[in-house]
Design an enzyme around this catalytic site. Structure first.
Site, PDB file in Angstrom:
ATOM      1  CB  SER A 155     -57.247  -7.089 -74.943  1.00 13.93           C
ATOM      2  OG  SER A 155     -57.844  -5.970 -74.516  1.00 13.93           O
ATOM      3  CE1 TYR A 168     -57.801  -4.347 -79.994  1.00 13.53           C
ATOM      4  CE2 TYR A 168     -59.089  -4.629 -77.797  1.00 13.53           C
ATOM      5  CZ  TYR A 168     -57.677  -4.376 -78.492  1.00 13.53           C
ATOM      6  OH  TYR A 168     -56.579  -4.520 -78.046  1.00 13.53           O
TER       7      TYR A 168
END
Length: 302
Positions: A155, A168
């Site tokens: 990401s 995350y």
């Protein structure tokens, strides 16, 4: 973009691919793209039986065999059983895409529970670790005579911090560094290891933006291209990295973010969607508001 709009160059003919988290979004698009390029594809899901059946149909429509497997990638035995099953039904896996993940809790760090932290570490980092172990072990048993390609879906948050995303962000940064280390260790073992780091993509993970135009407008505002990506755009990059065309690419991260990372996290941080949870932190709201004003006036010239 419709399926008919894609060219079929058969760049993955004869390959056996495993794509985790393929019941929707990026994983589903990658599985379908691999099948169009000639690969047989094993796809995993956690709960979405309807979504994974859609993926199966996309693979079979492309003329390839699909294997569907319910996977809890937090469980190393479940992962080992997956690889054993795929090897028996399709053959030795030669492509692994670690896509399955869960999103951030949206909580500021001191409000984050150990259970919430562990859930993301176990799912987003241990899960790909188990899959990479099983994948490499299979190739090792052949004396590394068969080429392998690992593509980890990380990401932009491996680099760009997100308010309320310590859990995350840590997993995606960890997966990026795991990939780079594996790339170094297995470069001479006929295994390519690379990352794809998407920015905002129109998937169920961004359902709130899909459902609300005002949220969409806010979330795309820091993206220079002023739009979110689509799953097929990530899938086409995955096809390239899995193909022979990318054999000399090793340990790299391909950013697919519409230019978001060009802001080095500053503007993205200021304009980031504030976490939406029942226990939403007022301190996070205040911090985000305080960050927004000065960042908009900072000169980036030197």
């Amino acid at each position: 973009m419709s399926q008919q709009a894609f060219s079929k160059t058969q760049r993955l003919m004869g390959e056996v691919a495993i794509v985790t988290g393929a019941d929707s979004g990026i994983g589903q698009a990658i599985a379908a793209a691999f099948a169009r390029e000639g690969a047989q594809v094993a796809v995993t899901y956690y709960r979405d039986e309807e979504g994974i059946e859609d993926t199966r149909q996309l693979i079979e429509t492309a003329g390839q065999k699909a294997v569907v497997y319910q996977l809890d990638q937090k469980d190393p035995k479940n992962v080992a059983d997956l690889f054993d099953y795929v090897s028996r039904t399709l053959g030795l896996p030669s492509i692994l895409v670690n896509n399955a993940a869960i999103n951030m809790s949206g909580k500021v760090f001191d409000e984050l529970s150990l259970e919430e932290w562990d859930l993301r570490i176990q799912t987003n980092l241990y899960g790909p670790f188990y899959c990479c172990k099983a994948f490499i072990e299979g190739l090792k048993q052949t004396g590394y005579k068969h080429h392998g390609s690992i593509i980890n879906i990380t990401s932009v948050h491996q680099e760009i911090p997100h308010l309320g995303g310590s859990d995350y962000d840590a997993t995606k940064g960890g997966l990026r560094n795991l990939s780079m280390t594996l790339a170094l260790e297995y470069a001479d073992k006929n295994i390519n290891v690379n990352n794809i780091a998407p920015g905002m993509v129109l998937t169920p993970m961004n359902q709130a933006a899909l459902d609300d135009e005002s949220i969409m407008a806010k979330q795309i505002s820091p993206i220079p291209m002023k739009r979110a990506g689509e799953p097929w755009e990530i899938a086409q990059a995955a096809v390239f990295l899995a193909s022979k065309d990318a054999r000399y690419i090793q340990g790299s991260t391909l950013l697919i973010d519409g230019g978001l990372s060009l802001y080095h996290g500053q503007e993205a941080l200021a304009q980031a969607e504030k976490p939406k949870t029942p226990q939403r932190s007022q301190r996070l709201d205040k911090l985000s508001d305080e960050l927004s004003a000065p960042l908009k006036t900072v000169s980036m010239s030197s």
